[in-house]
Write a protein that holds these residues in place. Structure first.
Motif, PDB file in Angstrom:
ATOM      1  N   HIS A   9      29.467  64.153  31.485  1.00 35.56           N
ATOM      2  CA  HIS A   9      29.677  63.175  32.556  1.00 35.56           C
ATOM      3  C   HIS A   9      30.995  62.427  32.349  1.00 35.56           C
ATOM      4  O   HIS A   9      31.142  61.713  31.355  1.00 35.56           O
ATOM      5  CB  HIS A   9      28.527  62.160  32.581  1.00 35.56           C
ATOM      6  N   CYS A  41      29.695  58.056  37.217  1.00 36.85           N
ATOM      7  CA  CYS A  41      30.080  59.418  36.861  1.00 36.85           C
ATOM      8  C   CYS A  41      30.944  59.978  37.987  1.00 36.85           C
ATOM      9  O   CYS A  41      30.591  59.894  39.155  1.00 36.85           O
ATOM     10  CB  CYS A  41      28.853  60.296  36.648  1.00 36.85           C
ATOM     11  N   HIS A  59      26.801  63.599  40.853  1.00 38.51           N
ATOM     12  CA  HIS A  59      26.000  62.776  39.932  1.00 38.51           C
ATOM     13  C   HIS A  59      26.060  61.300  40.312  1.00 38.51           C
ATOM     14  O   HIS A  59      25.049  60.598  40.285  1.00 38.51           O
ATOM     15  CB  HIS A  59      26.503  62.936  38.494  1.00 38.51           C
ATOM     16  N   MET A  83      23.986  58.011  39.214  1.00 44.84           N
ATOM     17  CA  MET A  83      24.636  57.685  37.947  1.00 44.84           C
ATOM     18  C   MET A  83      25.814  56.748  38.212  1.00 44.84           C
ATOM     19  O   MET A  83      26.975  57.144  38.168  1.00 44.84           O
ATOM     20  CB  MET A  83      25.077  58.935  37.195  1.00 44.84           C
TER      21      MET A  83
HETATM   22 CU    CU Z   1      27.739  63.167  35.657  1.00 42.63          CU
END
Ligand code: CU
Ligand code: C2O
Length: 466
Positions: free
Chosen positions: A397, A448, A453, A458
């Motif tokens: 990430h 991220c 994501h 995230m």
């Molecule tokens: Cu990620």
């Protein structure tokens, strides 16, 4: 002017200039194949770049099957290249002609919070047919970029991104190319795949396009002179793909990254750019005249299965032209001394990068909480924070902090000597950085930059206050 005349001329200039330095004279049209559009500057003030910027539908020729309908700033993919000097002001009259709301985020630039382009937290999203005015100063040298922050993965994958070069007055003039690296997911009929193609498994994977692009082109050819240093300023604008690069057997003399020039050169053979990151490197083309060397994407393991069955891909070709007879020295790049952030008692934050599905649907997050449920992390003016991320997932990430540069730390907790705004947290690994907040209050996002994501949760916010 013929190529040989240009070569002759450059040698003459070198002789006139004396001191063994060669005046940089690029082969005529050397980078036409990757030329980026430039905006019309509406301001008479040389220290203000003022422009109209329209997000709208457009179309690109990417595959033989037919045109690909995309979205682009001013109808271009990438959008116009914005060029300015440190300290200049940027004024952007942004207009949304897309069928859905959007914003513009100025990745890496230390803007005031209300110019950061994050809907609900820093501004209202710009509705179809509406406008928004972005105006701020460009305080730092370097290569930056802009992209939407609404349904980021889908809008950026549709073609909404562009580069910004901010120059310092003491940078030497050398042959230079800005390379916006990205990809597009195109079906057999030439149509762009929908942003949710492949479902939540594809979101978890992070969608990589099947057509790799340099400045919106498929395998373009530029020219370069043998032995003459060429500065490549690269940004990874793809929503998920990591770019590990090789250029024949040449090495990359890395001189800068996210925040302009480094304190000195670092030589790499296969640099890696995660989504969001920039890399400033000098290469010296070697080989025989007429020969072509390929800039290639080399598979990089960013997680479960992401390198299996994959081959390198050519991104760009460099066709070699005759260089000067005498060796051209590397240009003298000013170095920016690195001053480590020193704090007796930095505030420690430990964050786990997690997956905690909600109602049977994929949800990623920080510490088990997706961004939309999270409470902001508090921060104070002048506070130094040490962020440590631990990755509990089988994917890497690249974590990006809005509005501030930080200093990545090594495994021993020591500064690595560079400044960045995006840091890779590898599979099953960890990463940490030190940041000192200044006095720009507001909600600053951290997320991220595999945009699938980020959109899947995230992401978090830092609430900075006095
Ligand atoms: Cu990620
Ligand atoms: Cu380029 Cu929120 O990021």
């Amino acid at each position: 002017m013929s190529g040989s005349l240009r070569v002759a001329l450059s040698v003459v200039i070198a002789t006139v200039a004396g001191c063994g330095e060669i005046e940089p004279v690029e082969p005529p049209g050397f980078a036409d194949a990757i030329a980026l559009p430039t905006p019309v500057d509406l301001s008479p003030d040389p220290h203000v770049l003022e422009l109209d910027l329209v997000a709208r539908e457009t179309s690109l020729e990417l595959v033989p099957a037919g045109p690909t309908a995309m979205w682009g700033f001013d109808g271009h993919v990438p959008g116009p290249l914005l060029e300015a000097e440190v300290g200049d002001r940027l004024i952007v009259h942004f207009h949304n002609e897309l069928p859905e709301e959007t914003t513009v985020h100025w990745h890496g630039i230390r803007v005031p919070n209300e110019m950061d382009g994050v809907p609900d937290h820093t501004q209202h999203a710009v509705q179809p047919g509406d406008s928004f005015e972005y105006r701020f100063e460009l305080p730092d040298e370097g290569l930056y970029w802009y992209h939407p922050h609404v349904r980021s993965a889908g809008q950026a994958a549709a073609g909404l991104y562009g580069a910004i070069v901010v120059r310092a007055p003491d940078e030497p003039v050398v042959d230079e190319a800005v390379l916006v690296l990205s990809d597009a997911a195109v079906g057999d009929d030439g149509a762009l795949l929908p942003a949710d193609s492949g479902g939540e498994l594809a979101t978890l994977f992070g969608r990589e396009g099947n057509v790799v692009l340099v400045n919106g082109r498929v395998r373009p050819t530029i020219r370069a002179r043998v032995g003459v240093p060429l500065r490549l300023r690269m940004v990874n604008a793809a929503i998920a793909r990591y770019f590990q690069l090789a250029l024949g057997t040449l090495s990359f003399t890395v001189i800068g990254g996210d925040r302009g020039l480094h304190d000195g050169p670092r030589v790499l053979t296969r640099p890696v750019l995660t989504p969001g990151q920039r890399l400033d490197a000098i290469v010296v083309p070697q080989g025989s005249v007429g020969q072509t060397i390929a800039l290639r994407w080399i598979p990089y393991d960013r997680g479960f299965g992401s390198t299996e069955f994959r081959d390198p891909e050519d991104l760009l070709y460099v066709e070699l032209e005759r260089g000067p007879d005498r060796a051209v020295p590397m240009p003298t790049i000013p170095s920016r001394p690195f001053e480590p952030i020193v704090a007796a008692t930095p505030t420690d934050l430990h964050v786990e990068l997690t997956r905690n599905d909600r109602d049977g649907h994929l949800a990623l997050g920080f510490d088990g909480v997706p961004g939309w449920e999270a409470t902001p992390f508090p921060a104070r003016f002048g506070e130094v924070q040490r962020w440590s991320f631990r990755n509990t997932l089988e994917w890497s990430h690249p974590i990006h902090l809005h509005g501030f540069f930080f200093q990545p730390l090594d495994a021993m907790g020591r500064p690595t000597g560079i400044w960045a705004d995006t840091i890779d947290v590898p599979v099953d690994g960890s990463a940490s950085f030190l940041v000192r907040f200044d006095e720009r209050p507001g909600l600053w996002m951290i997320h991220c930059h595999v945009l699938d994501h980020g959109d899947a949760g995230m992401m978090g916010m830092i609430e900075l206050s006095r």
